[in-house]
Scaffold this motif. Sequence first.
Motif, PDB file in Angstrom:
ATOM      1  N   ASN A   3     -10.237  -6.042  -0.419  1.00  0.00           N
ATOM      2  CA  ASN A   3     -10.181  -4.550   1.092  1.00  0.00           C
ATOM      3  C   ASN A   3     -10.625  -5.166   2.002  1.00  0.00           C
ATOM      4  OD1 ASN A   3      -9.623  -2.357   2.174  1.00  0.00           O
ATOM      5  ND2 ASN A   3      -9.425  -1.446   0.363  1.00  0.00           N
ATOM      6  N   THR A  50      -4.631  -7.053  -0.108  1.00  0.00           N
ATOM      7  CA  THR A  50      -4.666  -6.546  -1.396  1.00  0.00           C
ATOM      8  C   THR A  50      -3.339  -6.516  -1.829  1.00  0.00           C
ATOM      9  OG1 THR A  50      -4.621  -4.946   0.188  1.00  0.00           O
ATOM     10  CG2 THR A  50      -6.743  -5.279  -0.951  1.00  0.00           C
ATOM     11  N   ASP A  51      -2.363  -7.252  -0.521  1.00  0.00           N
ATOM     12  CA  ASP A  51      -1.399  -7.465  -1.552  1.00  0.00           C
ATOM     13  C   ASP A  51      -0.964  -8.494  -1.849  1.00  0.00           C
ATOM     14  OD1 ASP A  51       1.490  -7.642  -1.184  1.00  0.00           O
ATOM     15  OD2 ASP A  51       1.652  -7.549   1.466  1.00  0.00           O
ATOM     16  N   ASP A  65       1.891  -9.327  -3.627  1.00  0.00           N
ATOM     17  CA  ASP A  65       3.294  -9.691  -3.332  1.00  0.00           C
ATOM     18  C   ASP A  65       3.384 -11.060  -2.391  1.00  0.00           C
ATOM     19  OD1 ASP A  65       4.703  -8.248  -5.323  1.00  0.00           O
ATOM     20  OD2 ASP A  65       5.409  -6.686  -3.945  1.00  0.00           O
ATOM     21  N   TYR A  66       2.332 -10.475  -0.956  1.00  0.00           N
ATOM     22  CA  TYR A  66       2.740 -11.885  -0.429  1.00  0.00           C
ATOM     23  C   TYR A  66       1.982 -13.301  -1.072  1.00  0.00           C
ATOM     24  CZ  TYR A  66       1.048 -13.713   3.802  1.00  0.00           C
ATOM     25  OH  TYR A  66       0.556 -14.901   4.704  1.00  0.00           O
TER      26      TYR A  66
END
Length: 150
Positions: free
Chosen positions: A10, A42-43, A45-46
Amino acid sequence: MKTKVIAIGNPIMSDEGIAIKVAENLKSILRKNNIEVIMGETDVDYCFDNIKKDDFLFIIDATYYGIIPGSLTLIPLEKSIPYLSDTYSQHELSLINVLKKNGNVPPGYIIGIEVDEIKFDCNLSSSLTKKFDKICSKVQHIIVNNSPNA
């Protein structure tokens, strides 16, 4: 087999964003070595959507082991799996857990960079700022020397 570097963290939480800053600094050098750089932040899923089973991964992330700030740890991905919780919740969501749950844990390493401070700030702590070039150099060395296709 494609080598990929995934930077997690982050960037508005001071040292928690060290992996993002290091990957950004090394991006052009790594690409010249045929290594893809993914700014996952912080993604989860990506990150997961950009991983194939035959990829070789370097996941860079901040760590807090109580060791000297700026120290690096290198853990093979397959050795990190037994220590993960079998529970799945929004609060324990991590890329490694998602890979494990989906049966897609490619070969590779976690490169941990020890933090000094985590607080709301877009800048690194003074201790990591002073060590930044050395941290980048060490991370680059680890990736280039351990990548199967660099």
